[in-house]
Design a protein around this motif. Structure first.
Motif, PDB file in Angstrom:
ATOM      1  N   ALA A   1      40.279  -8.373   6.167  1.00  0.00           N
ATOM      2  CA  ALA A   1      41.659  -8.565   6.611  1.00  0.00           C
ATOM      3  C   ALA A   1      41.803  -9.821   7.458  1.00  0.00           C
ATOM      4  CB  ALA A   1      42.135  -7.343   7.395  1.00  0.00           C
ATOM      5  N   PHE A   2      40.747 -10.174   8.215  1.00  0.00           N
ATOM      6  CA  PHE A   2      40.800 -11.386   9.028  1.00  0.00           C
ATOM      7  C   PHE A   2      40.803 -12.636   8.152  1.00  0.00           C
ATOM      8  CE2 PHE A   2      39.446  -8.681  12.583  1.00  0.00           C
ATOM      9  CZ  PHE A   2      40.261  -9.171  13.581  1.00  0.00           C
ATOM     10  N   ASN A   3      40.109 -12.581   7.029  1.00  0.00           N
ATOM     11  CA  ASN A   3      40.066 -13.748   6.143  1.00  0.00           C
ATOM     12  C   ASN A   3      41.441 -14.063   5.571  1.00  0.00           C
ATOM     13  OD1 ASN A   3      37.319 -13.808   6.604  1.00  0.00           O
ATOM     14  ND2 ASN A   3      36.821 -12.673   4.741  1.00  0.00           N
ATOM     15  N   ASN A   4      42.270 -13.047   5.424  1.00  0.00           N
ATOM     16  CA  ASN A   4      43.606 -13.239   4.868  1.00  0.00           C
ATOM     17  C   ASN A   4      44.687 -13.269   5.942  1.00  0.00           C
ATOM     18  OD1 ASN A   4      42.462 -13.056   2.255  1.00  0.00           O
ATOM     19  ND2 ASN A   4      42.506 -10.820   2.382  1.00  0.00           N
ATOM     20  N   ALA A   5      44.272 -13.303   7.203  1.00  0.00           N
ATOM     21  CA  ALA A   5      45.233 -13.185   8.302  1.00  0.00           C
ATOM     22  C   ALA A   5      46.278 -14.291   8.265  1.00  0.00           C
ATOM     23  CB  ALA A   5      44.498 -13.180   9.638  1.00  0.00           C
ATOM     24  N   PHE A   6      45.835 -15.523   8.041  1.00  0.00           N
ATOM     25  CA  PHE A   6      46.782 -16.635   8.088  1.00  0.00           C
ATOM     26  C   PHE A   6      47.844 -16.510   7.002  1.00  0.00           C
ATOM     27  CE2 PHE A   6      48.264 -20.892   6.997  1.00  0.00           C
ATOM     28  CZ  PHE A   6      48.698 -21.330   8.245  1.00  0.00           C
ATOM     29  N   SER A   7      47.421 -16.188   5.779  1.00  0.00           N
ATOM     30  CA  SER A   7      48.381 -16.078   4.684  1.00  0.00           C
ATOM     31  C   SER A   7      49.333 -14.901   4.892  1.00  0.00           C
ATOM     32  CB  SER A   7      47.651 -15.933   3.345  1.00  0.00           C
ATOM     33  OG  SER A   7      46.841 -14.763   3.340  1.00  0.00           O
ATOM     34  N   ILE A   8      48.811 -13.806   5.445  1.00  0.00           N
ATOM     35  CA  ILE A   8      49.664 -12.637   5.696  1.00  0.00           C
ATOM     36  C   ILE A   8      50.699 -12.952   6.766  1.00  0.00           C
ATOM     37  CG2 ILE A   8      49.678 -10.286   6.618  1.00  0.00           C
ATOM     38  CD1 ILE A   8      46.979  -9.865   5.232  1.00  0.00           C
ATOM     39  N   LEU A   9      50.251 -13.576   7.860  1.00  0.00           N
ATOM     40  CA  LEU A   9      51.177 -13.933   8.930  1.00  0.00           C
ATOM     41  C   LEU A   9      52.206 -14.948   8.445  1.00  0.00           C
ATOM     42  CD1 LEU A   9      48.764 -14.232  12.004  1.00  0.00           C
ATOM     43  CD2 LEU A   9      50.359 -12.387  11.508  1.00  0.00           C
ATOM     44  N   SER A  10      51.784 -15.842   7.574  1.00  0.00           N
ATOM     45  CA  SER A  10      52.698 -16.873   7.076  1.00  0.00           C
ATOM     46  C   SER A  10      53.798 -16.280   6.193  1.00  0.00           C
ATOM     47  CB  SER A  10      51.922 -17.935   6.292  1.00  0.00           C
ATOM     48  OG  SER A  10      50.988 -18.586   7.114  1.00  0.00           O
ATOM     49  N   SER A  11      53.432 -15.306   5.372  1.00  0.00           N
ATOM     50  CA  SER A  11      54.378 -14.772   4.386  1.00  0.00           C
ATOM     51  C   SER A  11      55.247 -13.638   4.923  1.00  0.00           C
ATOM     52  CB  SER A  11      53.615 -14.276   3.152  1.00  0.00           C
ATOM     53  OG  SER A  11      52.692 -13.259   3.519  1.00  0.00           O
ATOM     54  N   GLU A  12      54.819 -12.984   6.008  1.00  0.00           N
ATOM     55  CA  GLU A  12      55.548 -11.825   6.532  1.00  0.00           C
ATOM     56  C   GLU A  12      56.554 -12.275   7.606  1.00  0.00           C
ATOM     57  OE1 GLU A  12      57.237  -8.756   6.765  1.00  0.00           O
ATOM     58  OE2 GLU A  12      55.367  -8.269   5.700  1.00  0.00           O
ATOM     59  N   ASN A  13      57.816 -11.847   7.468  1.00  0.00           N
ATOM     60  CA  ASN A  13      58.846 -12.233   8.438  1.00  0.00           C
ATOM     61  C   ASN A  13      59.400 -11.043   9.214  1.00  0.00           C
ATOM     62  OD1 ASN A  13      58.778 -15.027   7.813  1.00  0.00           O
ATOM     63  ND2 ASN A  13      60.013 -14.633   5.970  1.00  0.00           N
ATOM     64  N   ASP A  14      58.911  -9.854   8.913  1.00  0.00           N
ATOM     65  CA  ASP A  14      59.333  -8.652   9.644  1.00  0.00           C
ATOM     66  C   ASP A  14      58.469  -8.523  10.899  1.00  0.00           C
ATOM     67  OD1 ASP A  14      59.657  -6.041  10.627  1.00  0.00           O
ATOM     68  OD2 ASP A  14      60.231  -5.299   8.634  1.00  0.00           O
TER      69      ASP A  14
END
Length: 526
Positions: free
Chosen positions: A375-388
């Protein structure tokens, strides 16, 4: 040798820098490269980097944000901003954040080389100072915790007649000194030794001090300061130094630590009085933590108690303590603080959350180098795409509590190394005269402290544990009919066979001979 990290989102720029540096500093450097701020953070977390070249305009975490993260976690790293932006506010912000130099692209080759030479010279000076400090600390580092604890005990309880030799031994005669009493909240017995070692390492890495052992949840620390100035100036410097140490402990151990500090002294006759002053200061410390100096009415720190930086530090402390519930609550508080500060600026909130996660992962991998979470490896992309915002908060909370849970698992599985070493020694030498004093000397602690550890770790005293392992060994040996009871007695350290038989009967309700005659040599349910 100097480790240099080249960070730019354009590979051609990295290649150009690499070519110039390798040509002008052959055999002097080890080069790393990264194409983003987050990658630079990961490299600096895993390697000792001396110099970093950093571009400002990069995707994701930009150069200034990365600079801020690195200067907080690696303050000795020299960062050179190399950017196409020549605006004054960028240069000013970079310098304010701790950048060594701000160069604009395209940079002159000679300017670049001279900047690197200047950075290397500064690093050499720092390394020279460190060498001197290592020499100053050498005698203290060689002294065992037992000697330091004995000094603290003598200084606090026995009066000046017992401490003059210690002052000479530790080369602190004539220096300014003070006592500090630390009170650590929420101590668990199973983690007390690891906590003591961690506190000791933090204090000794930044100061000249002697650290006593835990007395309940308190530790007495003796700080010495070889200041060449008057008492007022020395006192001011001492307060700055101990305030910095307090902040380090709060970040690396836990929040809520209370500390009381005596005034500076030079007179060996006043050690007990100074310790009592430190206790008095501790009693005036707020219940939720802080540091109070004896001649001040207000403790440190006061400013920005509810800022997001302070909340983040508390999160780090709770994660290091393995406190999942406390971590979860603080993540919510952290997100609320970000929302209040950056209302309507979602990108800044995301950057702050990403920076928090980077630090949390680094803390976790420092304690558990096997830790891995996809989950940490994908943290940046998740934070970037999520606006809620609620989803962002939940994602960050899950990662942080997972790290806290992993650290708690690691801590629960750790065995006190002193007790482990003592048990190995006792098992290997049980046929000899094994005393508490001899075992304490073997593991380099005081007999009092070792006895205390046995009660805490084994729930029994030293003699009872030694007798138990001898009796267990006796049971094994008695199964061999070719070994006489007398030989068994001698093999486990009892020259008096009758005494051995009495101990055996007291434990198992039968004599060694009766045990040997039992079917299958079993003592179960006896």
């Amino acid at each position: 040798m100097y480790n240099i990290l080249l960070t730019d989102d354009e590979q051609i720029m990295i290649d150009s820098l690499k070519f110039i540096i390798e040509k002008n500093f052959p055999g002097q450097v080890v080069l790393y490269s990264s194409l983003s701020g987050s990658e630079a953070l990961a490299i600096t977390a895993q390697n000792q980097v001396d110099i970093i070249f950093m571009d400002i305009n990069m995707p994701g975490l930009n150069g200034l944000e990365t600079l801020k993260c690195i200067t907080q976690s690696k303050p000795d790293t020299l960062i050179i901003i190399l950017s196409a932006f020549d605006r004054f506010q960028y240069a000013q912000e970079a310098v304010n954040l701790g950048a060594y130099k701000y160069l604009t692209k395209p940079v002159n080759r000679n300017t670049l080389i001279e900047t690197i030479r200047g950075a290397m010279t500064l690093i050499d000076k720092r390394r020279g100072r460190l060498s001197n400090e290592v020499e100053l600390h050498k005698k203290l580092d060689l002294a065992s915790p037992m000697v330091e604890s004995d000094f603290i005990y003598s200084a606090v309880f026995s009066g000046a007649k017992d401490v003059s030799d210690y002052f000479s031994y530790f080369n602190i005669s004539g220096a300014f000194w003070c006592f500090c009493c630390l009170e650590i909240p929420r101590i668990e017995t199973k983690n007390q030794y690891e906590l003591y070692i961690k506190i000791r390492d933090i204090l000794k890495s930044k100061s000249r001090c002697l650290v006593g052992s835990f007395m309940l949840n308190r530790i007495a620390v003796f700080f010495s300061f070889p200041y060449d100035c008057n008492i007022e100036q020395a006192s001011a410097q001492m307060k700055i130094k101990l305030a910095e140490l307090y902040k380090l402990l709060s970040i690396n151990i836990c929040s809520g630590i209370r500390a009381g500090v005596s005034h500076l002294e030079k007179d060996q006759q006043k050690t007990t009085a100074a310790y009592n002053d430190a206790l008095d200061s501790l009693n005036h410390t707020p219940s939720d933590g802080g540091i109070v100096f004896f001649d001040d009415s207000v403790g440190y720190p006061q400013a920005e108690k509810n800022s997001e930086e302070d909340i983040a530090e508390k999160i780090f402390g709770r994660i290091r303590a393995g406190d999942t519930n406390g971590t979860s609550v603080l993540v919510g508080t952290f997100c609320a603080a970000l929302l209040q500060k950056y209302a309507g600026e979602l990108d800044k909130i995301k950057n702050a959350l990403f920076e928090l996660l980077v630090n949390v992962r680094n803390i976790t991998t420092e304690i558990d180098n096997t830790y891995h979470n996809e989950a940490f490896n994908n943290a940046f992309s998740i934070l970037s795409s999520e606006n809620d915002l609620s989803q962002l908060e939940q994602f960050v909370r899950n990662r942080c509590t997972e790290c806290a849970s992993d650290i708690m698992r690691i801590s629960s599985n750790q065995e006190n190394p002193i007790i482990a070493k003592a048990c190995v020694f006792m098992s290997a030498h049980m046929m000899e005269e094994v005393s508490l004093e001899r075992t304490a000397q073997e593991v380099n602690v005081s007999p009092f402290y070792l006895s205390k550890l046995f009660k805490e770790e084994k729930n029994e005293n030293f003699i009872t544990y030694l007798t138990d392992i001898r009796m267990e060994k006796a049971c094994v040996l008695l199964k061999n009919p070719r070994i006489s009871v007398k030989e068994v007695s001698a093999a486990i350290g009892y020259n008096d066979q009758n005494y051995f038989s009495r101990l055996f009967r007291n434990k198992f309700g039968m004599t060694p001979t009766e045990f040997r005659d039992l079917p299958k040599n079993s003592i179960q349910n006896k």
